[in-house]
Design a protein around this motif. Structure first.
Motif, short mmCIF file in Angstrom:
data_model
loop_
_atom_site.label_atom_id
_atom_site.label_comp_id
_atom_site.label_asym_id
_atom_site.label_seq_id
_atom_site.Cartn_x
_atom_site.Cartn_y
_atom_site.Cartn_z
N ARG A 87 0.85 -1.19 0.00
CA ARG A 87 0.00 0.00 0.00
C ARG A 87 0.89 1.24 0.00
NH1 ARG A 87 -5.65 1.32 2.28
NH2 ARG A 87 -5.45 3.54 2.60
N ALA A 88 0.68 2.11 -0.98
CA ALA A 88 1.57 3.26 -1.18
C ALA A 88 1.14 4.47 -0.37
CB ALA A 88 1.65 3.61 -2.66
N ASP A 89 1.09 4.31 0.94
CA ASP A 89 0.89 5.44 1.83
C ASP A 89 2.05 5.43 2.82
OD1 ASP A 89 0.27 3.39 3.62
OD2 ASP A 89 -1.81 3.98 3.89
N SER A 90 2.07 6.35 3.75
CA SER A 90 3.24 6.44 4.64
C SER A 90 3.45 5.15 5.44
CB SER A 90 3.13 7.65 5.58
OG SER A 90 1.98 7.55 6.39
N GLN A 91 2.38 4.57 5.96
CA GLN A 91 2.51 3.34 6.74
C GLN A 91 2.96 2.18 5.85
OE1 GLN A 91 -0.99 2.41 9.04
NE2 GLN A 91 -0.29 0.34 9.49
N GLY A 92 2.36 2.04 4.67
CA GLY A 92 2.72 0.96 3.76
C GLY A 92 4.15 1.10 3.25
N THR A 93 4.56 2.34 2.99
CA THR A 93 5.92 2.57 2.50
C THR A 93 6.94 2.26 3.58
OG1 THR A 93 5.12 4.20 0.91
CG2 THR A 93 7.46 4.28 1.47
N GLN A 94 6.65 2.62 4.82
CA GLN A 94 7.56 2.26 5.92
C GLN A 94 7.67 0.75 6.05
OE1 GLN A 94 9.53 4.28 8.07
NE2 GLN A 94 10.37 2.23 8.38
N LEU A 95 6.55 0.08 5.95
CA LEU A 95 6.53 -1.38 6.01
C LEU A 95 7.31 -1.98 4.83
CD1 LEU A 95 5.38 -3.65 7.75
CD2 LEU A 95 3.30 -3.56 6.34
N LEU A 96 7.19 -1.37 3.67
CA LEU A 96 7.95 -1.81 2.50
C LEU A 96 9.44 -1.78 2.78
CD1 LEU A 96 7.78 -1.80 -1.02
CD2 LEU A 96 9.05 0.23 -0.38
N TYR A 97 9.93 -0.67 3.31
CA TYR A 97 11.37 -0.56 3.57
C TYR A 97 11.83 -1.46 4.71
CZ TYR A 97 11.81 2.88 -0.03
OH TYR A 97 11.81 3.49 -1.26
N ASP A 98 10.99 -1.68 5.70
CA ASP A 98 11.33 -2.65 6.75
C ASP A 98 11.46 -4.05 6.15
OD1 ASP A 98 11.20 -0.58 8.61
OD2 ASP A 98 9.21 -1.15 9.35
N THR A 99 10.53 -4.40 5.27
CA THR A 99 10.54 -5.71 4.63
C THR A 99 11.77 -5.86 3.75
OG1 THR A 99 8.12 -5.82 4.67
CG2 THR A 99 9.24 -7.22 3.06
N LEU A 100 12.08 -4.82 2.97
CA LEU A 100 13.27 -4.88 2.11
C LEU A 100 14.56 -4.97 2.92
CD1 LEU A 100 12.48 -2.41 -0.79
CD2 LEU A 100 12.73 -4.90 -0.88
N SER A 101 14.60 -4.28 4.04
CA SER A 101 15.78 -4.36 4.91
C SER A 101 16.04 -5.80 5.35
CB SER A 101 15.61 -3.45 6.12
OG SER A 101 16.70 -3.58 6.99
N GLU A 102 14.99 -6.47 5.73
CA GLU A 102 15.12 -7.87 6.16
C GLU A 102 15.55 -8.75 4.98
OE1 GLU A 102 15.30 -11.09 8.56
OE2 GLU A 102 14.94 -9.04 9.24
N ALA A 103 14.96 -8.54 3.82
CA ALA A 103 15.30 -9.34 2.64
C ALA A 103 16.76 -9.12 2.24
CB ALA A 103 14.37 -8.99 1.48
N VAL A 104 17.20 -7.87 2.23
CA VAL A 104 18.58 -7.56 1.87
C VAL A 104 19.54 -8.20 2.87
CG1 VAL A 104 20.28 -5.68 1.67
CG2 VAL A 104 18.04 -5.47 0.57
N THR A 105 19.20 -8.13 4.13
CA THR A 105 20.04 -8.74 5.16
C THR A 105 20.20 -10.24 4.91
OG1 THR A 105 19.38 -7.08 6.79
CG2 THR A 105 20.25 -9.16 7.65
N GLN A 106 19.11 -10.91 4.56
CA GLN A 106 19.18 -12.35 4.29
C GLN A 106 20.09 -12.64 3.10
OE1 GLN A 106 15.20 -13.93 3.87
NE2 GLN A 106 14.55 -12.99 5.79
N VAL A 107 19.90 -11.90 2.02
CA VAL A 107 20.69 -12.15 0.81
C VAL A 107 22.16 -11.80 1.04
CG1 VAL A 107 21.00 -11.45 -1.61
CG2 VAL A 107 18.71 -11.91 -0.73
N ARG A 108 22.44 -10.70 1.73
CA ARG A 108 23.83 -10.31 2.00
C ARG A 108 24.54 -11.34 2.87
NH1 ARG A 108 27.15 -7.45 -0.18
NH2 ARG A 108 27.99 -6.56 1.71
#
Length: 132
Positions: A87-108
């Motif tokens: 969801r492209a609102d402030s809450q959804g975008t924050q959740l998006l970056y939290d999710t990406l942070s976790e995904a990047v951490t796993q791949v790295r």
């Protein structure tokens, strides 16, 4: 997407071997509005992505707002398990970056990406709706 994939492919091609990353995670975040490329056809983008996945082991994630992310990603050659709506609102975008942070951490960390990597975003879309 086509230009970005080709650009990273070229960087990897001309980099010293020790400078080419062990893992490449390519993240596409979109609201679906830029899908009117005049430079690449859908087939060309899919071919570029599939080649990098097969030949170089690149990982692709597709996060889409206001579109069917799974369907759109599949047309681009991205596995449906690697696509998620947000969801492209402030809450959804924050959740998006939290999710990406976790995904990047796993791949790295050379860990396989968890099967449920995008579940929180999908649950948010179901709970609050897709559009703001």
């Amino acid at each position: 997407m086509g230009d970005a994939v080709r650009h990273m492919k070229t960087i990897h091609k001309y980099a010293r071997p020790e400078d080419v990353p062990e893992n490449t995670l390519f993240v596409i975040t979109t609201d679906g509005m830029e899908n009117a490329s005049r430079r690449y056809t859908g087939d060309q983008v899919r071919e570029l992505i599939e080649r990098q996945k097969t030949e170089s082991g690149w990982e692709f994630l597709f996060l889409g707002a206001n579109i069917d992310a799974v369907q759109t990603a599949a047309r681009c050659g991205i596995d449906p398990a690697r696509a998620v709506n947000y969801r492209a609102d402030s809450q959804g975008t924050q959740l998006l970056y939290d999710t990406l942070s976790e995904a990047v951490t796993q791949v790295r960390a050379s860990a396989p990406l968890a099967k449920d990597w995008g579940d929180t975003l999908e649950l948010d879309c179901r709970r609050r709706g897709r559009k703001k």
